[in-house]
Scaffold this motif. Structure first.
Motif, PDB file in Angstrom:
ATOM      1  N   GLU A 159       0.864  -1.191   0.000  1.00  0.00           N
ATOM      2  CA  GLU A 159       0.000   0.000   0.000  1.00  0.00           C
ATOM      3  C   GLU A 159       0.895   1.233   0.000  1.00  0.00           C
ATOM      4  OE1 GLU A 159      -2.995   0.311   3.038  1.00  0.00           O
ATOM      5  OE2 GLU A 159      -3.263  -1.868   3.103  1.00  0.00           O
ATOM      6  N   GLY A 160       0.542   2.226  -0.808  1.00  0.00           N
ATOM      7  CA  GLY A 160       1.239   3.508  -0.736  1.00  0.00           C
ATOM      8  C   GLY A 160       2.206   3.804  -1.855  1.00  0.00           C
ATOM      9  N   SER A 161       2.107   3.117  -2.975  1.00  0.00           N
ATOM     10  CA  SER A 161       3.011   3.384  -4.098  1.00  0.00           C
ATOM     11  C   SER A 161       2.920   4.838  -4.569  1.00  0.00           C
ATOM     12  CB  SER A 161       2.689   2.456  -5.275  1.00  0.00           C
ATOM     13  OG  SER A 161       3.104   1.144  -4.999  1.00  0.00           O
ATOM     14  N   VAL A 175      10.067  -2.548  -3.883  1.00  0.00           N
ATOM     15  CA  VAL A 175       8.825  -1.772  -3.877  1.00  0.00           C
ATOM     16  C   VAL A 175       9.064  -0.331  -4.308  1.00  0.00           C
ATOM     17  CG1 VAL A 175       6.996  -0.842  -2.386  1.00  0.00           C
ATOM     18  CG2 VAL A 175       7.694  -3.241  -2.165  1.00  0.00           C
ATOM     19  N   PHE A 176      10.112   0.291  -3.795  1.00  0.00           N
ATOM     20  CA  PHE A 176      10.365   1.699  -4.120  1.00  0.00           C
ATOM     21  C   PHE A 176      10.697   1.866  -5.601  1.00  0.00           C
ATOM     22  CE2 PHE A 176      11.880   2.739   0.489  1.00  0.00           C
ATOM     23  CZ  PHE A 176      10.630   2.391   0.970  1.00  0.00           C
ATOM     24  N   ASN A 177      11.526   0.974  -6.136  1.00  0.00           N
ATOM     25  CA  ASN A 177      11.867   1.065  -7.557  1.00  0.00           C
ATOM     26  C   ASN A 177      10.675   0.752  -8.447  1.00  0.00           C
ATOM     27  OD1 ASN A 177      14.791   1.750  -8.063  1.00  0.00           O
ATOM     28  ND2 ASN A 177      15.060   0.127  -6.555  1.00  0.00           N
ATOM     29  N   ARG A 208       4.543   1.172 -11.272  1.00  0.00           N
ATOM     30  CA  ARG A 208       3.754   0.040 -10.777  1.00  0.00           C
ATOM     31  C   ARG A 208       2.848   0.527  -9.657  1.00  0.00           C
ATOM     32  NH1 ARG A 208       7.099  -1.273 -14.184  1.00  0.00           N
ATOM     33  NH2 ARG A 208       7.941  -3.350 -14.564  1.00  0.00           N
ATOM     34  N   GLU A 209       1.623   0.050  -9.642  1.00  0.00           N
ATOM     35  CA  GLU A 209       0.666   0.452  -8.618  1.00  0.00           C
ATOM     36  C   GLU A 209       0.536  -0.650  -7.583  1.00  0.00           C
ATOM     37  OE1 GLU A 209      -1.374   3.069  -6.644  1.00  0.00           O
ATOM     38  OE2 GLU A 209      -0.628   3.558  -8.641  1.00  0.00           O
ATOM     39  N   ASN A 210       1.231  -0.473  -6.463  1.00  0.00           N
ATOM     40  CA  ASN A 210       1.201  -1.448  -5.370  1.00  0.00           C
ATOM     41  C   ASN A 210       1.510  -2.863  -5.861  1.00  0.00           C
ATOM     42  OD1 ASN A 210       0.505   0.586  -3.523  1.00  0.00           O
ATOM     43  ND2 ASN A 210      -1.669   0.315  -3.917  1.00  0.00           N
ATOM     44  N   SER A 257       3.312  -8.026   4.111  1.00  0.00           N
ATOM     45  CA  SER A 257       2.689  -6.743   3.813  1.00  0.00           C
ATOM     46  C   SER A 257       3.672  -5.602   4.032  1.00  0.00           C
ATOM     47  CB  SER A 257       1.442  -6.524   4.674  1.00  0.00           C
ATOM     48  OG  SER A 257       1.784  -6.406   6.042  1.00  0.00           O
ATOM     49  N   MET A 258       3.493  -4.549   3.246  1.00  0.00           N
ATOM     50  CA  MET A 258       4.270  -3.326   3.401  1.00  0.00           C
ATOM     51  C   MET A 258       3.334  -2.152   3.164  1.00  0.00           C
ATOM     52  SD  MET A 258       7.677  -1.968   1.369  1.00  0.00           S
ATOM     53  CE  MET A 258       8.546  -3.488   1.730  1.00  0.00           C
ATOM     54  N   VAL A 259       3.186  -1.325   4.198  1.00  0.00           N
ATOM     55  CA  VAL A 259       2.324  -0.148   4.114  1.00  0.00           C
ATOM     56  C   VAL A 259       3.201   1.098   4.216  1.00  0.00           C
ATOM     57  CG1 VAL A 259       0.408   1.122   5.147  1.00  0.00           C
ATOM     58  CG2 VAL A 259       0.404  -1.391   5.166  1.00  0.00           C
ATOM     59  N   ILE A 260       3.186   1.908   3.167  1.00  0.00           N
ATOM     60  CA  ILE A 260       3.925   3.167   3.148  1.00  0.00           C
ATOM     61  C   ILE A 260       2.934   4.265   3.512  1.00  0.00           C
ATOM     62  CG2 ILE A 260       5.283   4.759   1.737  1.00  0.00           C
ATOM     63  CD1 ILE A 260       5.391   1.787   0.017  1.00  0.00           C
TER      64      ILE A 260
END
Length: 270
Positions: free
Chosen positions: A40-42, A72-74, A80-82, A211-214
């Motif tokens: 979440e949060g891209s 995820v950051f790259n 890319r959307e999430n 899971s990873m939530v930004i």
């Protein structure tokens, strides 16, 4: 990009780019096939400036957490959307991305030295060394190196300084925030402790939902806010404030940790 261009730490960017590409190819299936990573949060990543951004996160393994963030950051920066689908996003990785890690950890093997070259800001821990508790002064060169990395790009830090949950946040992180005034972006991860061994190099169990939530950047008054206030904000933001233990009881947490140990023991036996 020239073949001999270097970053502020003297690392050749051409070599760094290829190391990131290779490590990404080798690790991608750990988050996409053997386990599933929900993101979440891209959109927050794409809206950040190119430098002076500090990501603060809870910590579950030595390496799997930060490798996932590089993915995820790259991927987010590539549109890319999430999702970390289609590894093509790593062909042109963000080269001014760094992470804070213990110097003694990054010197232990050839693999950790390679990972250090790919983006580590290695610091001497003030509270622990060689498995023993210590009490030593912060090296000012370590603080300066974090500032240098922020000036160049993005920095990922795990302010608890340990993979053990609910440990207090180190005051050094608040001092760095007040000194360099970065945009502070919280990241909350889960599932990595169940998926990997403590180092984050071996797959411990497959089929785990990671899971990873930004989260949105924190609102911080760099001039007037106290370090204690900043620490409390960080604890809430990365969901490691003691009040969260009212939701997850200490008894349940202990049972959870014992289950992890049991799984690790079973997986270490043929």
């Amino acid at each position: 990009m020239g073949l001999f261009k270097k970053n502020p730490f003297g690392h050749n960017l051409f070599i760094k780019k290829w190391l990131i590409r290779i490590l990404a190819v080798l690790s991608h299936q750990r988050y996409k096939r053997f386990n599933k990573l929900e993101i979440e949060g891209s959109d927050i990543i794409r809206n950040l400036p190119g430098n002076n951004v500090l990501f603060v996160s809870n910590h579950q393994t030595y390496f799997a957490d930060v490798v996932a963030m590089f993915h995820v950051f790259n991927a987010s920066l590539s549109g890319r959307e999430n999702s970390i689908k289609n590894l093509g996003y790593i062909w042109q990785p963000k080269l001014n991305m760094y992470y804070v890690a213990a110097a003694e950890t990054m010197r232990k093997s050839l693999l950790t030295k390679i990972m250090a070259y790919a983006g580590s800001i290695s610091v001497e821990r003030t509270w622990r060394s060689q498995g023993k508790d210590v009490n030593r002064q912060v090296k000012m060169s370590d603080i300066s190196n974090i500032g240098k990395a922020l000036d160049d790009g993005w920095v990922i830090t795990f302010p608890q300084g340990t993979t053990t949950p609910w440990k207090p946040i180190r005051k050094g992180t608040a001092h760095i925030i007040k000194k360099y005034r970065p945009i502070v972006v919280p990241v909350v991860i889960d599932g990595f402790r169940r998926s990997f061994d403590k180092k984050g190099l071996q797959i411990k169990k497959k089929g785990i939902l990671q899971s990873m939530v930004i989260k949105e950047p924190l609102d911080i008054d760099y001039e007037n806010e106290s370090t204690d206030s900043i620490i409390e904000k960080l604890e809430y933001a990365i969901e490691q404030h003691p009040s969260f233990l009212k939701v997850i009881s200490k008894k349940d947490l202990l049972a959870y940790e014992e289950a992890n140990k049991a799984r690790k023991f079973r997986n270490s036996n043929p």
